[in-house]
Design a protein around this motif. Structure first.
Motif, short mmCIF file in Angstrom:
data_model
loop_
_atom_site.label_atom_id
_atom_site.label_comp_id
_atom_site.label_asym_id
_atom_site.label_seq_id
_atom_site.Cartn_x
_atom_site.Cartn_y
_atom_site.Cartn_z
N UNK A 162 -7.83 -12.70 -18.93
CA UNK A 162 -6.38 -12.85 -19.51
C UNK A 162 -5.78 -11.53 -19.35
N UNK A 163 -4.23 -11.39 -19.72
CA UNK A 163 -3.66 -10.32 -19.91
C UNK A 163 -3.23 -10.42 -21.49
N UNK A 164 -3.27 -9.32 -22.17
CA UNK A 164 -2.71 -9.34 -23.53
C UNK A 164 -1.36 -8.50 -23.34
N UNK A 165 -0.30 -9.19 -24.17
CA UNK A 165 0.95 -8.43 -24.05
C UNK A 165 1.28 -8.25 -25.47
N UNK A 166 1.46 -6.95 -25.82
CA UNK A 166 1.71 -6.53 -27.12
C UNK A 166 3.43 -6.25 -27.00
N UNK A 167 4.04 -6.64 -28.14
CA UNK A 167 5.50 -6.53 -28.51
C UNK A 167 5.91 -6.33 -29.76
N UNK A 168 6.76 -5.15 -29.95
CA UNK A 168 7.16 -4.86 -31.33
C UNK A 168 8.33 -4.86 -31.45
N UNK A 169 8.76 -5.38 -32.73
CA UNK A 169 10.44 -5.30 -33.14
C UNK A 169 10.45 -3.88 -34.14
N UNK A 170 9.22 -3.59 -35.03
CA UNK A 170 9.28 -2.80 -35.87
C UNK A 170 7.92 -2.22 -35.88
N UNK A 171 7.63 -0.87 -36.05
CA UNK A 171 6.39 -0.33 -36.59
C UNK A 171 5.83 0.32 -35.07
N UNK A 172 4.49 0.52 -35.18
CA UNK A 172 3.84 1.16 -34.07
C UNK A 172 2.54 0.53 -34.04
N UNK A 223 -2.85 4.97 -26.30
CA UNK A 223 -1.35 4.72 -26.53
C UNK A 223 -0.67 4.09 -27.77
N UNK A 224 0.18 4.78 -28.15
CA UNK A 224 1.14 4.22 -29.10
C UNK A 224 2.21 3.44 -28.61
N UNK A 225 2.29 1.96 -28.88
CA UNK A 225 3.06 1.36 -28.44
C UNK A 225 4.32 1.00 -29.51
N UNK A 226 5.51 1.16 -29.41
CA UNK A 226 6.52 1.38 -30.36
C UNK A 226 7.58 0.26 -29.80
N UNK A 227 8.60 -0.05 -30.83
CA UNK A 227 9.41 -1.16 -30.48
C UNK A 227 9.88 -1.18 -29.14
N UNK A 228 10.13 -2.70 -28.56
CA UNK A 228 10.53 -3.06 -27.31
C UNK A 228 9.87 -2.13 -26.13
N UNK A 229 8.69 -1.64 -26.23
CA UNK A 229 7.78 -1.19 -25.08
C UNK A 229 6.92 -2.28 -24.72
N UNK A 230 6.63 -2.23 -23.63
CA UNK A 230 5.54 -2.97 -23.05
C UNK A 230 4.21 -2.42 -23.07
N UNK A 231 3.03 -3.03 -23.75
CA UNK A 231 1.80 -2.70 -23.58
C UNK A 231 1.05 -3.82 -22.96
N UNK A 232 0.59 -3.54 -21.82
CA UNK A 232 0.07 -4.88 -20.87
C UNK A 232 -1.22 -4.35 -20.60
N UNK A 233 -2.18 -5.16 -21.05
CA UNK A 233 -3.67 -4.97 -20.66
C UNK A 233 -4.19 -6.12 -19.82
#
Length: 321
Positions: free
Chosen positions: A83-93, A104-114
């Motif tokens: 599978x792929x994981x998609x991390x998606x934020x509106x607030x926080x890190x 990596x630090x993922x922030x709001x509306x940045x795509x973390x795709x593993x």
């Protein structure tokens, strides 16, 4: 993100048995699941009667949570495959670490795709110094058989393309929408978009009639094809649509998820997607033996043990509607 359910059940998903070949309005009620000590998530997929939307196989919505003075998200190292994981934020890190050495630090509306491919492990945590609120979604995309053994890799995209109209901005997370394409790697025809609606906005979003779709409400008061969708709930829309009417009474945030119906039947258990009970059993053993999924370096704590695997696999069921 991990599925931390210690009573994880085997689920047979995919195939066209649950696909609705025409437009519908099916409101999905979430199941509440504890994620660590201080985070509760609302699980929309898999759901009773609705296992997947295209290749989207798992959807959790969390927050907004006030984590001032608290540790916030703390998900120990755990494995993934298929599978792929998609991390998606509106607030926080969220601080991502994985067995490839990614940090990596993922922030709001940045795509973390593993992309787990054959095997990977990772951890996710709120940084020690973090924002007051944590709000986002964690999603999984099932990999088709031809690509589910690819080499694992991680992508972090901080600048994503967007589609705009009066009162609407749609940021492309994955796939293509209205001629705009995300840089995230995909393995099936799919779309994921974050939609920001201004108060009073009315818009129509172009869709592909061959895709099935669902809309997850993140915040605010919005109507999707005339149906009010409250934050933390998801409206399944079926196939056959060429456009989607949207309306907002307040500023609102939505996520559009869609894709071609996933034809292959898959077996999903805990944090694995495979094709048979035996394959899932081998993956569990590989994690317990600390051999197959690598090691996450730098996480302050123990890795997550696997729950007990049910002895009997579920049988495929369901019919095309």
């Amino acid at each position: 993100m991990s599925n931390l359910d210690r009573q994880a059940e085997l689920s047979v998903c995919g195939g066209r048995g649950f696909v609705v070949a025409e437009p519908v309005r099916e409101l999905l009620t979430p199941r509440r699941v504890r994620l660590g000590e201080s985070t509760e998530v609302r699980r929309l997929l898999p759901n009773l009667g609705r296992r997947m939307v295209g290749a989207w196989a798992f959807v959790d919505h969390y927050g907004p949570d006030d984590i001032a003075g608290e540790p916030g998200m703390q998900v120990p190292p755990h494995p993934h495959m298929g599978l792929q994981t998609v991390s998606w934020l509106h607030d926080g890190e969220v601080l991502h670490r994985d067995s490839l050495g990614s940090l990596r630090t993922i922030r709001p509306r940045e795509l973390g795709l593993m992309t787990s491919g054959r095997a990977i492990s990772h951890s996710e945590e709120s940084p020690k110094s973090h924002a007051r609120f944590l709000h986002g979604a964690q999603l999984w995309v099932a990999l088709p058989d031809a690509h589910r053994h690819v080499e694992p890799h991680f992508q972090h995209h901080t600048d994503l393309p967007a589609v705009s109209a009066p009162g609407l901005t749609a940021t492309l997370i994955l796939g293509e929408l209205d001629g705009t394409t995300s840089p995230g790697t995909t393995y099936t025809p799919i779309v994921g978009a974050d939609i920001a609606l201004a108060a009073g906005a009315e818009a129509r979003l172009p869709l592909d009639p061959d895709f099935e779709y669902a809309v997850l409400s993140m915040s605010g008061q919005a109507e999707v094809d005339g149906v009010p969708v409250l934050p933390g709930s998801m409206l399944y829309l079926g196939c056959g649509r060429t456009e989607l009417p949207l309306r907002a009474d307040t500023d609102a945030g939505l996520m559009l998820l869609g894709g071609e119906p996933f034809e292959e039947e898959i077996v999903m258990w805990w944090n694995f997607i495979g094709r048979s009970h035996e394959e899932i059993e081998e993956a569990r053993q590989g994690w317990m033996e600390s051999s197959r999924f690598g090691e996450v370096m730098g996480y302050d704590g123990d890795r997550l043990p696997a729950p007990e695997l049910p002895p009997v696999a579920l049988k495929p069921r369901g019919r095309v509607r």
